[in-house]
Design an enzyme around this catalytic site. Sequence first.
Site, short mmCIF file in Angstrom:
data_model
loop_
_atom_site.label_atom_id
_atom_site.label_comp_id
_atom_site.label_asym_id
_atom_site.label_seq_id
_atom_site.Cartn_x
_atom_site.Cartn_y
_atom_site.Cartn_z
N HIS A 126 0.89 -1.06 0.12
CA HIS A 126 0.03 -0.06 0.03
C HIS A 126 0.90 1.22 0.13
CE1 HIS A 126 0.43 -0.13 4.42
NE2 HIS A 126 0.56 1.24 4.40
N ASP A 156 0.21 -7.64 1.59
CA ASP A 156 0.82 -6.29 1.81
C ASP A 156 2.26 -6.33 1.63
OD1 ASP A 156 0.35 -3.69 1.61
OD2 ASP A 156 -0.45 -3.33 3.76
N GLY A 230 3.61 6.53 8.26
CA GLY A 230 4.97 6.63 7.79
C GLY A 230 5.70 5.47 8.13
N ASN A 231 5.30 4.84 9.33
CA ASN A 231 5.98 3.81 9.87
C ASN A 231 5.74 2.50 8.74
OD1 ASN A 231 5.88 4.72 12.96
ND2 ASN A 231 7.76 3.54 12.48
N SER A 232 4.76 2.54 7.90
CA SER A 232 4.41 1.53 7.24
C SER A 232 5.43 0.93 6.28
CB SER A 232 3.00 1.83 6.20
OG SER A 232 2.09 1.91 7.09
N LEU A 287 -3.40 -26.13 1.11
CA LEU A 287 -3.94 -27.42 1.63
C LEU A 287 -4.91 -28.54 1.39
CD1 LEU A 287 -2.51 -28.75 4.34
CD2 LEU A 287 -4.53 -27.74 5.67
N GLY A 288 -5.77 -27.67 0.78
CA GLY A 288 -6.87 -28.19 -0.02
C GLY A 288 -8.08 -28.53 1.14
#
Length: 473
Positions: A126, A156, A230-232, A287-288
């Site tokens: 993002h 993300d 801003g830390n993202s 995994l199914g």
Amino acid sequence: MKKFASLLLVSVLGGVISIGAYKFFSESPEKVEQASLFEKTSYVPTNFINTPTKNKSSEAATAGIDFTYAAEKTVNAVVHVKNKITTVAPRSIWDLYNGTGRPQTQIGTGSGVIISPDGHIVTNNHVIKGSNEIQVTLNNNKSYEASLIGTDPSMDIALLKIEADEELPYISFGDSDNAKIGEWVLAVGNPFNLTSTVTAGIISAKGRDLDEGDNLRQSFIQTDAAVNPGNSGGALVNTNGELIGINTAITSQTGSYIGYAFAVPSNIAQKIVTDLLEFGDVQKGLLGIYPLKRNSKYAIENGLNEVDGVYVVDVDEKSGAGLAGIESGDIIKKLDDVEISKFSDLSGYLSSKRPGDVVNVTVLRNDDYKTFPVSLTKEKPVTVKLKDMQLKSLSASEAAKYGLEYGLLVTESSDDISDIGITPGYILLEVNGSKVQSAQALQAFIEKYGEDKIRTLTFRSTNGQYERFIYNR
């Protein structure tokens, strides 16, 4: 003479009495008060004395922990990421009529983590989504233009690359599976454009799903280290300076930190990065099984809402789980050595695996525990046929390339369709004015209503323009 002696004695006694009275009335109260205070303080219990003290539990918790080591080791490997998004939008009715417009530029910022000396950088999807230009600034204020290697929107995560003349400081991946609740961590990033900011906290929880099961690929590390806009894309590191997470989200009504922050575990981020470098896309091992969704009507009515583990509603017979012998009604309790109490635990662990990997799945069946070795299968791209076109769901790298969150890519088109301008490379965005979220959703629409009910199709062309096609009755 006797009379004089008597008068002298009376005078001396009177003076003594006067001085004594004066001393009594003028000095004694102060001395009594002082003595009283002294006595009171001398008998006050020592645990009530108002002097600065250290909380013993706090002192024990921080004993031997060196935050400066981790900070010094990581702060120069966290970068400032700036993205520029330029769009052309109509400014007047004439622009709208003529299909023209003026460019508008938006600037977004975030953080990133250098993970190799040659300039590979991990950040959040993002942070760079839809950008036309990505700029990375190091802690020494040197700036570089970054190229986008690929992304995984579902987790993300995005991978960037910059070309520098020298080897860059970087942070090594740690093992997020070994991270413990209560363990000290540091969040390193650039909140509010304040570069090189370090905050400390503990791991509050693991395997968090912020969408309560709607997004089945979420499995975050929760921390109380202060994280703000801003830390993202910044680093979550342990006291050894090892990367154990990529700071991604906060939950707040104000948009700023209120005590909860969330990071993508490093084991998942590292696997995504490796896939993007080796395959150009994220390899997802399936995994199914079809899990029970908590708080669903079925779960509540059948008393299964509080199951500790993942309840298997159904199994794909041709999947690894089906071939291994897992059945409907089984409760998955463990994957390899990882305890499973909810679906985000399961999906988080599987996100660090690839197709072909073998996972030992321990289930509870009829009060007995059974373990099955399951070979994970590859997620197949879903395709759908519509009006002489073959379309498929966008891959993570394709979605990142075009800055889209939804749509279907045209892979084949008949001559008649090509003649009207729709060619492979076009992206179908809307049907009858509604967004096309997936190939499965479009297939379900066609099966329910038929192609005859489709009146309008909106595409993104190969040159980035938006085109609408109207079908007459």
